[in-house]
Design a protein around this motif. Structure first.
Motif, mmCIF file in Angstrom:
data_model
loop_
_atom_site.group_PDB
_atom_site.id
_atom_site.type_symbol
_atom_site.label_atom_id
_atom_site.label_comp_id
_atom_site.label_asym_id
_atom_site.label_seq_id
_atom_site.Cartn_x
_atom_site.Cartn_y
_atom_site.Cartn_z
ATOM 1 N N LEU A 40 -28.701 36.050 -30.953
ATOM 2 C CA LEU A 40 -28.490 36.529 -32.321
ATOM 3 C C LEU A 40 -29.054 35.551 -33.345
ATOM 4 O O LEU A 40 -29.578 35.958 -34.396
ATOM 5 C CB LEU A 40 -26.992 36.738 -32.579
ATOM 6 N N SER A 41 -28.971 34.266 -33.036
ATOM 7 C CA SER A 41 -29.416 33.242 -33.975
ATOM 8 C C SER A 41 -30.926 33.278 -34.198
ATOM 9 O O SER A 41 -31.421 32.730 -35.184
ATOM 10 C CB SER A 41 -29.018 31.848 -33.477
ATOM 11 N N HIS A 42 -31.649 33.929 -33.303
ATOM 12 C CA HIS A 42 -33.095 34.069 -33.480
ATOM 13 C C HIS A 42 -33.452 35.329 -34.260
ATOM 14 O O HIS A 42 -34.629 35.552 -34.560
ATOM 15 C CB HIS A 42 -33.795 34.083 -32.121
ATOM 16 N N HIS A 43 -32.453 36.146 -34.583
ATOM 17 C CA HIS A 43 -32.733 37.422 -35.255
ATOM 18 C C HIS A 43 -31.957 37.617 -36.553
ATOM 19 O O HIS A 43 -32.388 38.393 -37.406
ATOM 20 C CB HIS A 43 -32.426 38.580 -34.298
ATOM 21 N N VAL A 44 -30.831 36.942 -36.709
ATOM 22 C CA VAL A 44 -30.025 37.064 -37.930
ATOM 23 C C VAL A 44 -30.383 35.896 -38.852
ATOM 24 O O VAL A 44 -30.206 34.733 -38.471
ATOM 25 C CB VAL A 44 -28.518 37.049 -37.600
ATOM 26 N N PRO A 45 -30.905 36.174 -40.052
ATOM 27 C CA PRO A 45 -31.447 35.099 -40.900
ATOM 28 C C PRO A 45 -30.493 33.945 -41.164
ATOM 29 O O PRO A 45 -30.886 32.777 -41.053
ATOM 30 C CB PRO A 45 -31.824 35.832 -42.196
ATOM 31 N N TRP A 46 -29.227 34.222 -41.499
ATOM 32 C CA TRP A 46 -28.327 33.114 -41.844
ATOM 33 C C TRP A 46 -27.969 32.282 -40.608
ATOM 34 O O TRP A 46 -27.783 31.066 -40.705
ATOM 35 C CB TRP A 46 -27.071 33.613 -42.551
ATOM 36 N N LEU A 47 -27.937 32.936 -39.430
ATOM 37 C CA LEU A 47 -27.710 32.178 -38.200
ATOM 38 C C LEU A 47 -28.943 31.339 -37.843
ATOM 39 O O LEU A 47 -28.816 30.211 -37.373
ATOM 40 C CB LEU A 47 -27.391 33.129 -37.047
#
Length: 297
Positions: free
Chosen positions: A132-139
């Motif tokens: 998810l951290s590679h796809h959700v901007p704030w993550l």
């Protein structure tokens, strides 16, 4: 260095150094020895072995040189290991207080099997939040410090924004807490994982052969840090690669990195520790200001 020593380091450094420290921690678990301070001290021995082996047989000579990152990585490592141990201890000790009537963790199984269940739950949490951290901007903004490293070596495994470190482990720890998992199991697995992450990000020329398809070692993880972001959307697993196989993100990149660079395309990413803690929030404000100015115009 003679060929025999090179052969031994390449094929036996992980089984002996990682296997030895992990076995030592598990032996303490079976003996009922409190994990603090024994388990963190054993993990420190394992990390020190990785650092020493890098000097004897590096994957890339230029990665032995300081890239204005050693102090930053040291601070990341000290802070994040403390955060993870504290978070695991607090949440897992809460699990100790779960009433027996609602406790679902199978404490009647052999200890090694219980530890494997803890490892699987935490590893799935790591995989899911990592992807998810590679796809959700704030993550991604919180995850970017980890990928900003322009060399890979023994301390990179803990180059993480502390908020992101907590986010990665949080879902798995909450599940373990809700199940009433004994705290010592979570703490022991984090100790084992700490040594593994030093190997996973190491500048050490070692191999596990075909086992690289099962365990996330440096052979396959280096590609994940490749500067070309589109190529790096693979091999998210922290320890096991079973999730990458199940969800189609596995790539056998062993021997394929060549001269490719690691790091971010963003060449001006800050290298200081405090700046890396602040930059995810500063970049967000900059992005909001840019959107506001475009709207106003």
């Amino acid at each position: 260095m003679d060929n025999f020593l090179r052969f031994m380091i390449r094929w036996f450094s992980y089984p002996i150094a990682f296997g030895g420290t992990a076995g030592w921690m598990i032996w303490l678990l079976y003996g009922g020895v409190p994990y603090w301070p024994a388990t963190p001290l054993i993990a420190a021995v394992g990390i020190a072995l990785v650092a020493m082996l890098e000097r004897l047989q590096p994957f890339r000579e230029q990665w032995l040189e300081d890239h204005q990152d050693t102090l930053t990585d040291l601070l990341h490592m000290l802070v994040n290991l403390s955060v993870i141990q504290f978070t695991a201890t607090v949440l897992a000790r809460l699990g100790d207080w779960v009433p027996d009537a609602v406790r679902v963790f199978p404490t009647d199984l052999p200890l090694w099997c219980q530890l494997l269940i803890v490892a699987a739950i935490l590893d799935l949490s790591f995989y899911a939040m990592h992807r998810l951290s590679h796809h959700v901007p704030w993550l991604w903004r919180l995850h970017a410090p980890h990928h900003s490293a322009e060399r890979l070596y023994w301390m990179n495994g803990e180059r993480r924004h502390p908020l992101h470190a907590a986010i990665m482990a949080g879902p798995g720890l909450l599940v373990l807490f809700a199940m009433g998992t004994p705290s010592v199991l979570a703490a022991t697995w984090f100790g084992i994982l700490t040594v593994h992450l030093a190997f996973q990000h190491s500048n050490l020329d070692y191999s596990l052969g075909r086992l690289r398809n099962v365990i996330g070692v440096a052979d396959t993880h280096r590609w994940h840090h490749k500067r070309e972001f589109e190529d790096a959307q693979v091999n998210f697993g922290e320890f096991f690669l079973v999730w990458d196989h199940l969800f189609g993100t596995f790539y056998d990149s062993a021997g394929r990195l060549g001269d490719a660079e690691v790091g971010l395309r963003e060449r001006d990413y800050p290298t200081g520790y405090r700046a890396q803690l602040a930059v995810p929030f500063r970049r967000r404000k900059q992005a909001q200001a840019c959107r506001a100015s475009r709207t106003a115009s």
